[in-house]
Design a protein around this motif. Sequence first.
Motif, short mmCIF file in Angstrom:
data_model
loop_
_atom_site.label_atom_id
_atom_site.label_comp_id
_atom_site.label_asym_id
_atom_site.label_seq_id
_atom_site.Cartn_x
_atom_site.Cartn_y
_atom_site.Cartn_z
N THR A 47 0.82 -1.21 0.00
CA THR A 47 0.00 0.00 0.00
C THR A 47 0.85 1.26 0.00
O THR A 47 0.40 2.33 -0.39
CB THR A 47 -0.93 0.01 1.22
OG1 THR A 47 -0.15 -0.17 2.42
CG2 THR A 47 -1.96 -1.11 1.13
N GLU A 48 2.11 1.11 0.42
CA GLU A 48 3.01 2.27 0.46
C GLU A 48 3.50 2.67 -0.92
O GLU A 48 4.16 3.71 -1.08
CB GLU A 48 4.22 1.96 1.35
CG GLU A 48 5.33 1.11 0.73
CD GLU A 48 4.95 -0.34 0.45
OE1 GLU A 48 5.67 -1.00 -0.32
OE2 GLU A 48 3.94 -0.81 1.01
N ALA A 49 3.17 1.88 -1.95
CA ALA A 49 3.67 2.15 -3.30
C ALA A 49 3.04 3.39 -3.92
O ALA A 49 3.54 3.90 -4.92
CB ALA A 49 3.43 0.94 -4.20
N ASN A 50 1.93 3.86 -3.34
CA ASN A 50 1.31 5.12 -3.79
C ASN A 50 1.02 5.14 -5.29
O ASN A 50 1.43 6.06 -6.01
CB ASN A 50 2.20 6.31 -3.42
CG ASN A 50 2.37 6.48 -1.92
OD1 ASN A 50 1.41 6.29 -1.17
ND2 ASN A 50 3.57 6.81 -1.47
N GLY A 51 0.33 4.11 -5.75
CA GLY A 51 -0.08 4.08 -7.14
C GLY A 51 0.95 3.55 -8.11
O GLY A 51 0.68 3.47 -9.31
N ARG A 52 2.12 3.17 -7.62
CA ARG A 52 3.16 2.65 -8.51
C ARG A 52 3.04 1.15 -8.75
O ARG A 52 3.81 0.58 -9.51
CB ARG A 52 4.56 2.98 -7.97
CG ARG A 52 4.92 4.46 -8.08
CD ARG A 52 6.35 4.74 -7.64
NE ARG A 52 6.55 4.47 -6.23
CZ ARG A 52 7.24 3.46 -5.73
NH1 ARG A 52 7.80 2.57 -6.55
NH2 ARG A 52 7.37 3.30 -4.44
N LEU A 53 2.08 0.49 -8.08
CA LEU A 53 1.83 -0.94 -8.32
C LEU A 53 0.45 -1.08 -8.96
O LEU A 53 -0.57 -0.74 -8.35
CB LEU A 53 1.89 -1.74 -7.02
CG LEU A 53 1.52 -3.22 -7.16
CD1 LEU A 53 2.48 -3.93 -8.11
CD2 LEU A 53 1.52 -3.91 -5.80
N LEU A 54 0.44 -1.58 -10.18
CA LEU A 54 -0.78 -1.85 -10.92
C LEU A 54 -0.88 -3.36 -11.14
O LEU A 54 0.15 -4.04 -11.21
CB LEU A 54 -0.78 -1.12 -12.25
CG LEU A 54 -0.50 0.39 -12.19
CD1 LEU A 54 -0.33 0.95 -13.59
CD2 LEU A 54 -1.61 1.11 -11.46
#
Length: 252
Positions: A47-54
């Motif tokens: 969840t800490e990826a801030n949108g960088r994991l799709l």
Amino acid sequence: MSRTILITGATGKFGKAFVQHFLNAGDCVIAAGRSTEALAHLADAHTEANGRLLTIEADLLQERAIGKVADSLEYLGVKPDCLVNNARNASFLRVAESGLVKRENFLAEFTLDVVIPYELVMTVANMQGSALRAVVNIGSQYGTVAPNLALYDDPERQSPIHYGVAKAALAHLTKELAVRLANRGVRVNCVAFGGVEGRVDASFRERYAALCPMGRMLRDDEVVGPVDMLLSDTASSITGHTVVADGGWSIW
């Protein structure tokens, strides 16, 4: 500079390590897998990826699966510049009671190891406005050398013949794609890994260590380095090669 990396088999043992590493490096990761639930768990763990994991759910052996991946990339509005072909399905490695490999398992393993990487690389490379520049195929030392059957208690089942044959074909596919995509600025390489800890008992680890110059199996944290290197601009002169990361196993 951050990368946008498409990883197949992203919820498996290697896949999770790749996702963790590249997110930590500040890259955008597109994780593809066949289980919606496993992909959800993967997303919850980052969840800490801030949108960088799709994530993209796709069983790559299903008809139109490669097209579904392409459609998903378009929908997400991302153009991968890197691709890691890492999809696996251990069920294809099952061997009959006779010790022989059933034709359907042989073909399924070959399809997942060779045909799917070919189709996916070419699909991503041919997408409008493609940004693809580096591909890494995940191979094995057994695509380079035949197994030492003395290592195994039950060689036919613990080291099934079609696994190495498919990995050898993947290594040659790497060369073919490197030649055919060179004029587009796409580099294609393979990493042939040795045995990795975590899936075997202490007795197996001891036997393996005795046959390996490094005297041990690979650690989980050692699988990411060669892949990262081959995807980086520092490896801009390397294409069509299989980097063997096996602790020296295949030099004896």
